[in-house]
Write a protein that holds these residues in place. Structure first.
Motif, short mmCIF file in Angstrom:
data_model
loop_
_atom_site.label_atom_id
_atom_site.label_comp_id
_atom_site.label_asym_id
_atom_site.label_seq_id
_atom_site.Cartn_x
_atom_site.Cartn_y
_atom_site.Cartn_z
N UNK A 165 0.82 -1.22 0.00
CA UNK A 165 0.00 0.00 0.00
C UNK A 165 0.85 1.27 0.00
N UNK A 166 1.88 1.32 0.86
CA UNK A 166 2.72 2.51 0.95
C UNK A 166 3.48 2.79 -0.34
N UNK A 167 3.90 1.74 -1.03
CA UNK A 167 4.61 1.90 -2.30
C UNK A 167 3.61 2.34 -3.37
N UNK A 168 2.46 1.69 -3.39
CA UNK A 168 1.40 2.02 -4.37
C UNK A 168 0.96 3.48 -4.24
N UNK A 169 0.87 3.97 -2.99
CA UNK A 169 0.43 5.35 -2.73
C UNK A 169 1.56 6.37 -2.84
N UNK A 170 2.78 5.91 -3.14
CA UNK A 170 3.97 6.79 -3.11
C UNK A 170 4.12 7.43 -1.73
N UNK A 171 3.69 6.70 -0.73
CA UNK A 171 3.71 7.14 0.67
C UNK A 171 4.34 6.02 1.48
N UNK A 172 5.65 5.78 1.28
CA UNK A 172 6.28 4.60 1.88
C UNK A 172 6.40 4.65 3.40
N UNK A 173 6.08 5.78 4.02
CA UNK A 173 6.04 5.85 5.48
C UNK A 173 4.63 5.62 6.01
N UNK A 174 3.66 5.50 5.10
CA UNK A 174 2.25 5.32 5.47
C UNK A 174 1.78 6.44 6.39
N UNK A 175 1.94 7.66 5.92
CA UNK A 175 1.50 8.84 6.66
C UNK A 175 -0.02 8.92 6.57
N UNK A 190 1.36 16.19 -2.77
CA UNK A 190 0.17 15.39 -2.48
C UNK A 190 -0.70 15.33 -3.73
N UNK A 191 -1.18 14.15 -4.07
CA UNK A 191 -2.03 14.00 -5.25
C UNK A 191 -3.34 14.75 -5.03
N UNK A 192 -3.86 15.37 -6.09
CA UNK A 192 -5.13 16.08 -5.99
C UNK A 192 -6.27 15.11 -5.66
N UNK A 231 -8.92 9.82 -3.39
CA UNK A 231 -10.01 8.85 -3.24
C UNK A 231 -9.56 7.39 -3.28
N UNK A 232 -8.34 7.12 -3.70
CA UNK A 232 -7.90 5.72 -3.81
C UNK A 232 -7.54 5.09 -2.47
N UNK A 233 -7.41 5.89 -1.42
CA UNK A 233 -7.10 5.33 -0.11
C UNK A 233 -7.83 6.13 0.97
N UNK A 234 -8.66 5.46 1.76
CA UNK A 234 -9.45 6.19 2.76
C UNK A 234 -8.65 6.64 3.98
N UNK A 235 -7.46 6.06 4.20
CA UNK A 235 -6.72 6.37 5.43
C UNK A 235 -5.43 7.14 5.20
N UNK A 236 -4.66 6.75 4.19
CA UNK A 236 -3.31 7.28 4.03
C UNK A 236 -3.22 8.29 2.89
#
Length: 138
Positions: free
Chosen positions: A6-16, A26-28, A31-36
């Motif tokens: 998930x963190x790699x997919x979201x380009x958020x490898x720290x899972x912020x 930050x992506x505009x 909607x693809x992730x409800x938490x991160x």
């Protein structure tokens, strides 16, 4: 086919976690992730991770791997002790040893350790971490 963490997919490898904070890169569309937070590229997620870690030292005076990871990954969701030991080992210190995240080399070394723990892998080249740290320290 292996599932991309998930963190790699979201380009958020720290899972912020998503908050009201508007991060650079930050992506505009979130909607693809409800938490991160979803970032436009991994460099922005790594920069955000570095910024959060710097705030832990600057704002909360957290200066050991155990204290930093204790805030980053609270025990309610994580084996914080194991996480802190893994990060400390990557830094070549003990979990209760004092570290300085304002030191470029230390901040650059802690990022991949957190990425590896959060995602079960660390897919990024070293230069991503150096560039993210440079952006975070600007």
């Amino acid at each position: 086919m292996a599932t991309i963490p998930r963190g790699i997919r979201n380009h958020n490898p720290g899972n912020i976690d998503r908050t009201t904070e508007r991060w650079q890169g930050m992506a505009a569309d979130q909607s693809s992730d409800p938490r991160f937070v979803v970032f436009t590229g991994p460099l922005w997620g790594l920069r955000a991770l570095a910024k959060v870690l710097l705030s832990y030292q600057r704002k909360y005076n957290l200066r050991t791997p155990a204290a930093i990871i204790g805030r980053w990954a609270p025990p309610v969701e994580n084996d914080t002790g194991a996480y802190a030991r893994q990060v400390a080992k990557a830094l070549g210190v003990q979990p209760d040893d004092r570290i300085d995240l304002e030191d470029r080399a230390t901040l650059t070394r802690i990022l991949p350790a957190i990425v590896a723990h959060e995602n079960g892998e660390q897919p990024y080249p070293d230069h991503y971490f150096r560039q993210a740290v440079s952006l975070a320290l600007e």
